[in-house]
Scaffold this active site. Structure first.
Site, PDB file in Angstrom:
ATOM      1  N   GLU A 229       1.096  -1.067  -0.089  1.00 37.60           N
ATOM      2  CA  GLU A 229      -0.095  -0.062   0.018  1.00 37.60           C
ATOM      3  C   GLU A 229       1.005   1.358  -0.047  1.00 37.60           C
ATOM      4  OE1 GLU A 229      -3.288  -0.314  -0.110  1.00 37.60           O
ATOM      5  OE2 GLU A 229      -3.405  -2.569   0.229  1.00 37.60           O
ATOM      6  N   CYS A 263      -1.834   9.570   2.239  1.00 37.45           N
ATOM      7  CA  CYS A 263      -1.399   8.976   0.871  1.00 37.45           C
ATOM      8  C   CYS A 263      -2.272   9.263  -0.282  1.00 37.45           C
ATOM      9  CB  CYS A 263      -1.618   7.455   0.946  1.00 37.45           C
ATOM     10  SG  CYS A 263      -2.901   6.603   1.908  1.00 37.45           S
TER      11      CYS A 263
HETATM   12  P1  NAD Z   1       8.819   4.517   4.364  1.00 40.68           P
HETATM   13  O1  NAD Z   1       8.736   3.839   3.216  1.00 40.68           O
HETATM   14  O2  NAD Z   1       9.821   5.370   4.530  1.00 40.68           O
HETATM   15  O3  NAD Z   1       8.678   3.686   5.627  1.00 40.68           O
HETATM   16  C1  NAD Z   1       7.531   3.029   6.021  1.00 40.68           C
HETATM   17  C2  NAD Z   1       8.095   1.775   6.942  1.00 40.68           C
HETATM   18  O4  NAD Z   1       8.908   0.869   6.366  1.00 40.68           O
HETATM   19  C3  NAD Z   1       8.566   2.456   8.238  1.00 40.68           C
HETATM   20  O5  NAD Z   1       8.038   1.487   9.325  1.00 40.68           O
HETATM   21  C4  NAD Z   1      10.111   2.000   8.308  1.00 40.68           C
HETATM   22  O6  NAD Z   1      10.612   1.685   9.278  1.00 40.68           O
HETATM   23  C5  NAD Z   1      10.061   0.703   7.245  1.00 40.68           C
HETATM   24  N1  NAD Z   1      11.213   0.437   6.377  1.00 40.68           N
HETATM   25  C6  NAD Z   1      12.074   1.293   6.048  1.00 40.68           C
HETATM   26  N2  NAD Z   1      12.940   0.737   5.361  1.00 40.68           N
HETATM   27  C7  NAD Z   1      12.581  -0.575   5.088  1.00 40.68           C
HETATM   28  C8  NAD Z   1      13.145  -1.822   4.630  1.00 40.68           C
HETATM   29  N3  NAD Z   1      14.433  -1.766   3.957  1.00 40.68           N
HETATM   30  N4  NAD Z   1      12.769  -2.958   4.886  1.00 40.68           N
HETATM   31  C9  NAD Z   1      11.426  -3.166   5.665  1.00 40.68           C
HETATM   32  N5  NAD Z   1      10.919  -1.812   6.297  1.00 40.68           N
HETATM   33  C10 NAD Z   1      11.691  -0.650   6.036  1.00 40.68           C
HETATM   34  O7  NAD Z   1       7.555   5.463   4.379  1.00 40.68           O
HETATM   35  P2  NAD Z   1       6.960   6.803   5.334  1.00 40.68           P
HETATM   36  O8  NAD Z   1       8.111   7.915   5.204  1.00 40.68           O
HETATM   37  O9  NAD Z   1       7.238   6.110   6.796  1.00 40.68           O
HETATM   38  O10 NAD Z   1       5.427   6.834   5.040  1.00 40.68           O
HETATM   39  C11 NAD Z   1       4.892   7.976   3.941  1.00 40.68           C
HETATM   40  C12 NAD Z   1       4.922   7.186   2.801  1.00 40.68           C
HETATM   41  O11 NAD Z   1       3.610   6.068   3.106  1.00 40.68           O
HETATM   42  C13 NAD Z   1       4.211   7.728   1.549  1.00 40.68           C
HETATM   43  O12 NAD Z   1       4.605   7.429   0.422  1.00 40.68           O
HETATM   44  C14 NAD Z   1       2.771   7.625   1.709  1.00 40.68           C
HETATM   45  O13 NAD Z   1       1.954   7.934   0.490  1.00 40.68           O
HETATM   46  C15 NAD Z   1       2.841   6.031   2.033  1.00 40.68           C
HETATM   47  N6  NAD Z   1       1.324   5.693   2.608  1.00 40.68           N
HETATM   48  C16 NAD Z   1       0.488   4.890   1.826  1.00 40.68           C
HETATM   49  C17 NAD Z   1      -0.712   4.662   2.419  1.00 40.68           C
HETATM   50  C18 NAD Z   1      -1.661   3.497   1.707  1.00 40.68           C
HETATM   51  O14 NAD Z   1      -2.476   3.274   2.067  1.00 40.68           O
HETATM   52  N7  NAD Z   1      -1.552   3.404   0.213  1.00 40.68           N
HETATM   53  C19 NAD Z   1      -0.925   5.033   3.536  1.00 40.68           C
HETATM   54  C20 NAD Z   1      -0.176   6.155   4.311  1.00 40.68           C
HETATM   55  C21 NAD Z   1       0.951   6.274   3.706  1.00 40.68           C
END
Ligand code: NAD
Length: 465
Positions: A229, A263
């Site tokens: 997502e 998002c």
């Molecule tokens: P991010 O991708 O930086 O991090 C998300 C999660 O992934 C965090 O818990 C982080 O610790 C973990 N993570 C980071 N690197 C990883 C790896 N290599 N392996 C496994 N886990 C890892 O995202 P963010 O900055 O926390 O969130 C913002 C993003 O989330 C935006 O792009 C937003 O659009 C998206 N988002 C999507 C939805 C949806 O339902 N489609 C909802 C909310 C946010």
């Protein structure tokens, strides 16, 4: 040794919290315990599991003040923190009410009268959840709820940017005996997230496109399914039949919910040229009425930028747009107050698709507006994106639905914004293009993600004459 992770307060910019993630061995041991608890949990049946989930809602109510306070510090905003807690309870109640129907086993006959089948659903033992910082509580739990009801144990790793709510939420879980050994929330960052992919059977990842790609690759190497997502850059098309102020109200709501850190925030606005001046004027008036909550957290619609690195992305996108010819009608600056950073509610015109603000995800209270002449041009502009999360069309209902059918996105809001909450018990949607991967998070599909299907095919004894 795992490193302690410092956590910044978005309202003050100060590091005033930290988490020390478990080592890989300790995490492996805890996930083993969760697997051990899963069989008992599955054995409770849907009714027993639903009763435990409703008991969790009651426990969350008992810990409401501590969870709310932690969420407010994590995110710097109040109303939406209340909405996250209420949303958790609402989604849980809705999922409990529909679980039996969604998970009912099908039976069927074949054209061969001696053959029949039972469709058994077999839950994965252990489901992993990795979630982002913009809605720390709701996005940690939104998929955990159907996974638990489906009969899986669940290991959650929320964002390291907003981990304060974990401790009080854990205290609520501890009060529900049936959940103690099947639901765990782990603190940690990217490293812990990677281990969780290795230690679980399937996983839901909510976060950015680049991290989603890494998660997908790591899971694929282990032959595991993951559900992604991801981000968006949602468009809205305003038809010439739209009422300008109604359109402005929907757009401003869609662009500024959670201060744009959503998002499915509206990030690109395409308005028929005949009504653009009026729509832009109404948007500007509404944006100018929004206030920062930098004094009293409960007063003011706009909270700070939750993740401090996001402020630099917003500034770079605004600078790039202005350098390429965009005009700022209102706002345009990132403002520091008491150590936190707030983004001014901003309206831009004369934007083009050469600008990062129209191509990339923005995640701020910013409305870039572009004119179109023909309906096909509006559809082409809306579809000119790597994303396909959701979109909106505003104007005459029949025409809006016809336009919506041509836009590549999984959620299509006609004359409103993000109405999925109202229909998500049954309606399903996928994230198109780079916005995600895998079956629907909503509706009955939201349960089926955690099920493997087994066909039990029975041959009746053949009659001999
Ligand atoms: P991010 O991708 O930086 O991090 C998300 C999660 O992934 C965090 O818990 C982080 O610790 C973990 N993570 C980071 N690197 C990883 C790896 N290599 N392996 C496994 N886990 C890892 O995202 P963010 O900055 O926390 O969130 C913002 C993003 O989330 C935006 O792009 C937003 O659009 C998206 N988002 C999507 C939805 C949806 O339902 N489609 C909802 C909310 C946010």
């Amino acid at each position: 040794m795992t490193q302690t992770i410092d956590v910044r307060n978005p309202r003050t910019g100060k590091v005033d919290y930290s988490v020390t993630p478990l080592s890989r061995d300790a995490l492996a041991s805890r996930t083993k315990d969760l697997r051990a608890g899963q069989r008992r949990w599955e054995g409770l049946g849907i009714e027993g599991r639903a009763a435990a989930m409703l008991a969790l809602c009651a426990a969350v109510d008992r810990h409401r003040e501590a969870i709310l306070e932690a969420l407010c510090i994590d995110t710097g905003r109040y109303e939406m923190s209340v909405a996250e807690i209420e949303g958790f309870k609402g989604i849980t109640q809705m999922r409990c009410a529909t679980a039996a129907d969604a998970l009912a086993e099908a039976t069927g006959q074949s054209s061969d009268p001696s053959l029949r089948f039972v469709q058994q659903y077999v839950p994965y033992e252990l489901v992993g959840i990795i979630s982002p910082w913009n809605y720390p509580l709701i996005l940690a739990l939104i998929d955990a709820i159907p996974a638990l009801l489906a009969g899986s144990a669940v290991a959650i790793k929320p964002s390291e940017v907003t981990p304060r709510f974990i401790a009080p939420f854990r205290a609520a879980i501890a009060e529900v005996e049936a959940l103690r050994d099947v639901l765990e929330i782990f603190e940690g960052g990217a490293e812990t997230g990677g281990w969780l992919i290795d230690l679980t059977d399937t996983l839901v990842f909510t976060g950015s496109v680049p991290t989603g790609r890494l998660v997908q690759q790591r899971a694929a190497a282990q032959f595991k399914t993951v559900f992604l997502e991801l981000g968006g850059s949602d468009p809205v098309v305003v038809l010439d039949s739209a009422d300008p102020d109604t359109a402005a109200e929907i757009i401003v709501r869609g662009a500024t919910e959670n201060s744009g850190q959503l998002c499915c925030a509206i990030e690109r606005v395409y308005v028929h040229q005949s009504i653009l001046p009026s729509v832009a004027e109404h948007i500007v008036q509404r944006m100018q009425a929004l206030k920062f909550n930098d004094g009293d957290i409960k007063v003011g619609e706009l909270g700070p930028v939750i993740f401090h690195k996001q402020a630099a992305i917003l500034k770079a996108q605004l600078d790039d747009a202005v350098a390429k010819g965009a005009r700022i009608l209102t706002g345009g600056a990132l403002v520091e107050r008491n150590g936190g950073v707030w983004c001014e509610p901003t309206v831009l015109v004369d934007v083009t698709h050469d600008m990062a603000i129209m191509r990339d995800e923005t995640f701020g209270p910013i409305v870039p507006i572009m004119a179109y002449k023909e309906r096909d041009e509006a559809v082409a502009l809306a579809n000119d994106s790597e994303f396909g999360l959701s979109a909106a069309v505003i104007g005459d209902e029949d025409e809006a639905i016809a336009v919506g059918r041509q836009i590549h996105a999984g959620g299509m809001w006609i004359n409103d914004f993000d109405t999925m909450g109202g229909v998500g018990a049954r309606a399903e949607k996928n994230a198109f293009r780079s916005s995600g991967l895998g079956g629907s998070r909503y509706g009955y599909g939201g349960f089926m993600r955690f099920m493997r299907k087994k066909a039990i095919v029975v041959r009746a004894p053949q009659k001999t004459t």
